[in-house]
Design an enzyme around this catalytic site. Structure first.
Site, PDB file in Angstrom:
ATOM      1  N   SER A 140       0.831  -1.206   0.000  1.00  0.00           N
ATOM      2  CA  SER A 140       0.000   0.000   0.000  1.00  0.00           C
ATOM      3  C   SER A 140       0.861   1.249   0.000  1.00  0.00           C
ATOM      4  O   SER A 140       1.982   1.247   0.521  1.00  0.00           O
ATOM      5  CB  SER A 140      -0.892   0.009   1.249  1.00  0.00           C
ATOM      6  OG  SER A 140      -1.595   1.230   1.372  1.00  0.00           O
ATOM      7  N   TYR A 153      -1.769  -0.323  10.016  1.00  0.00           N
ATOM      8  CA  TYR A 153      -1.768  -0.735   8.611  1.00  0.00           C
ATOM      9  C   TYR A 153      -0.457  -0.339   7.922  1.00  0.00           C
ATOM     10  O   TYR A 153       0.126  -1.123   7.168  1.00  0.00           O
ATOM     11  CB  TYR A 153      -2.961  -0.077   7.908  1.00  0.00           C
ATOM     12  CG  TYR A 153      -3.264  -0.591   6.523  1.00  0.00           C
ATOM     13  CD1 TYR A 153      -3.770  -1.862   6.323  1.00  0.00           C
ATOM     14  CD2 TYR A 153      -3.077   0.224   5.402  1.00  0.00           C
ATOM     15  CE1 TYR A 153      -4.081  -2.325   5.047  1.00  0.00           C
ATOM     16  CE2 TYR A 153      -3.386  -0.220   4.133  1.00  0.00           C
ATOM     17  CZ  TYR A 153      -3.881  -1.495   3.963  1.00  0.00           C
ATOM     18  OH  TYR A 153      -4.181  -1.949   2.694  1.00  0.00           O
TER      19      TYR A 153
END
Length: 241
Positions: A140, A153
């Protein structure tokens, strides 16, 4: 027969990757944790286009579940092997770190980081023995630049990026490549709760990406044309850095 296993393959980017790789001729193994309905929809979409797909449910964050599922698959497919792995499974549990409970931290790391470890470890030796394999990790933008509210995350995806670079060097002599794809904001269930109109203004191309655009990049990395690319993290984010 050389199969492709896509973790978290039932929806969003995972579904698009399954469909793309099926179109490239791979028989597909669709992994999912709980949403069988969505996984069956993905399977049907592949089969309607003439592809081959099957379901393999397991929890990527549970090492025993991973081993049991892949061992059972191997016993049913004695003449086949998994030569392409796309580690796509991931979850978001956003919160400011000062107020983040243990379970929000642990769940995100267990799925993204431990899931990468458990599944990849299980498939590495057969790939190395055959001297052929592709491992593609979906990471990501959050793992590259960090995003507020996503310390967990960002940490998980940054860890997978580091692991990608290290593992690529370990297995390159055996003709196994390991790369990461780092999407920015992509239109999926995972981003539906975000302020899309505000965020679009921060993206140079002025829009969210499509899952199919990420899948196209995965398809290239899985191809023979990408045999000399390994240890790389390729961003697909509309110019947002």
């Amino acid at each position: 027969m050389n199969y492709a296993l896509i973790t978290g393959g039932s929806r969003g980017i995972g579904r698009a990757v399954c469909i793309k790789l099926a179109a490239e001729g791979y028989p597909i193994i669709i992994n999912y944790a709980s949403n069988e309905t969505a996984a069956l929809e993905t399977k049907q979409m592949i089969e309607e286009k003439g592809g081959v797909a099957e379901l393999l449910p397991f929890d990527v964050s549970d090492g025993g579940s991973v081993d049991n599922a892949i061992e059972a698959w191997t016993e049913k497919h004695p003449d086949d092997y998994i030569g392409l792995l796309v580690n796509n499974a991931g979850i978001r549990r956003d919160s400011l770190m000062a107020f983040m409970p243990d379970d929000q931290w642990n769940e995100v790391l267990h799925v993204s980081l431990n899931g990468f470890f458990y599944v990849t470890r299980r498939l590495l030796l057969p790939m190395m023995t055959r001297r052929s394999g592709r491992i593609i990790n979906i990471v990501s933008l959050s793992g590259l630049k960090g995003l507020p509210g996503q310390t967990n995350y960002s940490a998980a995806k940054a860890a997978v990026i580091g692991a990608t670079k290290a593992l690529a060097q370990e297995v390159a002599p055996r003709k196994v490549t390991v790369n990461a794809v780092a999407p920015g904001f992509i239109t999926t269930d995972m981003t539906k709760d975000l302020d899309v109109e505000y965020l679009k203004k921060t993206i140079p191309v002025g829009r969210f990406g499509k899952p199919e655009e990420v899948a196209a990049l995965v398809g290239f990395l899985a191809s023979d044309a990408a045999a000399y690319i390994t240890g790389e993290v390729i961003s697909i984010n509309g110019g947002l850095y």
